[in-house]
Enzyme design. Structure first.
Site, PDB file in Angstrom:
ATOM      1  N   SER A  66     -56.860  18.256   4.878  1.00  0.00           N
ATOM      2  CA  SER A  66     -56.213  17.381   5.687  1.00  0.00           C
ATOM      3  C   SER A  66     -56.132  15.763   5.417  1.00  0.00           C
ATOM      4  O   SER A  66     -56.865  15.698   4.203  1.00  0.00           O
ATOM      5  CB  SER A  66     -57.436  17.036   7.025  1.00  0.00           C
ATOM      6  OG  SER A  66     -57.124  15.960   7.824  1.00  0.00           O
ATOM      7  N   TYR A  80     -65.981  15.769  10.104  1.00  0.00           N
ATOM      8  CA  TYR A  80     -64.969  16.485   9.808  1.00  0.00           C
ATOM      9  C   TYR A  80     -64.106  15.881   8.583  1.00  0.00           C
ATOM     10  O   TYR A  80     -63.769  16.820   7.687  1.00  0.00           O
ATOM     11  CB  TYR A  80     -64.030  16.308  11.077  1.00  0.00           C
ATOM     12  CG  TYR A  80     -62.661  17.135  10.882  1.00  0.00           C
ATOM     13  CD1 TYR A  80     -62.580  18.703  11.044  1.00  0.00           C
ATOM     14  CD2 TYR A  80     -61.462  16.429  10.530  1.00  0.00           C
ATOM     15  CE1 TYR A  80     -61.573  19.146  10.818  1.00  0.00           C
ATOM     16  CE2 TYR A  80     -60.406  17.159  10.435  1.00  0.00           C
ATOM     17  CZ  TYR A  80     -60.121  18.362  10.653  1.00  0.00           C
ATOM     18  OH  TYR A  80     -59.194  19.149  10.354  1.00  0.00           O
TER      19      TYR A  80
END
Length: 194
Positions: A66, A80
């Site tokens: 990401s 995350y």
């Protein structure tokens, strides 16, 4: 894991999880589960297929991370972002280790992508600004185009790869000074006069 003609897609995006709360307010057990799925499971799958491809002398692994791997402050939850930074670092290391074994490694750093991830993370996709959300089809097409271009790191929304190359060049320029026998001058004790 999807495997097609010597290519394995190991993804933390389709199987990954996120959290809609700041790290310091999160349930530690949920954060551990996130680490297990986004980092440990991805690493185990990557290791398994990397060993197989290295033995065969060919293959391609595509890991999905990401953009929060390089910009963790843009997402609400730091765990995350940390799991995605793990995927980026793991992929870079494996690329260096396996380059002479006929195995290609790519990591894709998508921004917000229209997938079921949002429903499972607790943040509905409808709450994400539409102008930053890429369709899953467009993201996959960009990832495969990046692979065809020989990119190790593909950032689907990044208009100019020169920005990534500058980022990497700055990081690499620091390497000779990251481990030395003495602290940098600014960290040396300063005499205190009474």
């Amino acid at each position: 894991m999807n495997e097609v003609k010597g290519t394995a897609l190991i993804t933390g995006a389709s199987a990954g999880i996120g959290a809609p709360v700041p790290t310091w307010q999160a349930d530690v057990d949920q954060m551990e589960t996130m680490i297990d799925i986004n980092a440990i499971a991805l690493a185990r799958l990557t290791f398994a297929i990397a060993q197989r491809f290295a033995a065969a002398g060919h293959g391609t692994i595509i890991n999905i991370a990401s953009t929060v791997a390089i910009a963790p402050e843009f997402l609400l939850n730091g765990v995350y972002g940390a799991t995605k930074a793990f995927v980026l670092a793991l992929t870079a290391s494996l690329q260096a280790e396996l380059a002479d074994k006929g195995v290609r490694i790519q990591v894709v750093l998508p921004g917000a992508t229209a997938t079921e991830f949002w429903d499972t993370s607790g943040v509905p996709l409808s709450g994400v600004p539409a102008e930053i959300v890429m369709s899953a089809d467009a993201m996959v097409d960009a990832a495969l185009a990046g692979l065809a271009l020989g990119e190790t790191v593909t950032i689907p929304a990044l208009p100019d790869t020169a920005a990534w190359h500058a980022f990497e060049a700055a990081r690499i320029a620091m390497v000779p000074n990251l481990s030395l026998t003495e602290p940098a001058a600014r960290y040396r004790p300063v005499p205190v006069f009474a």
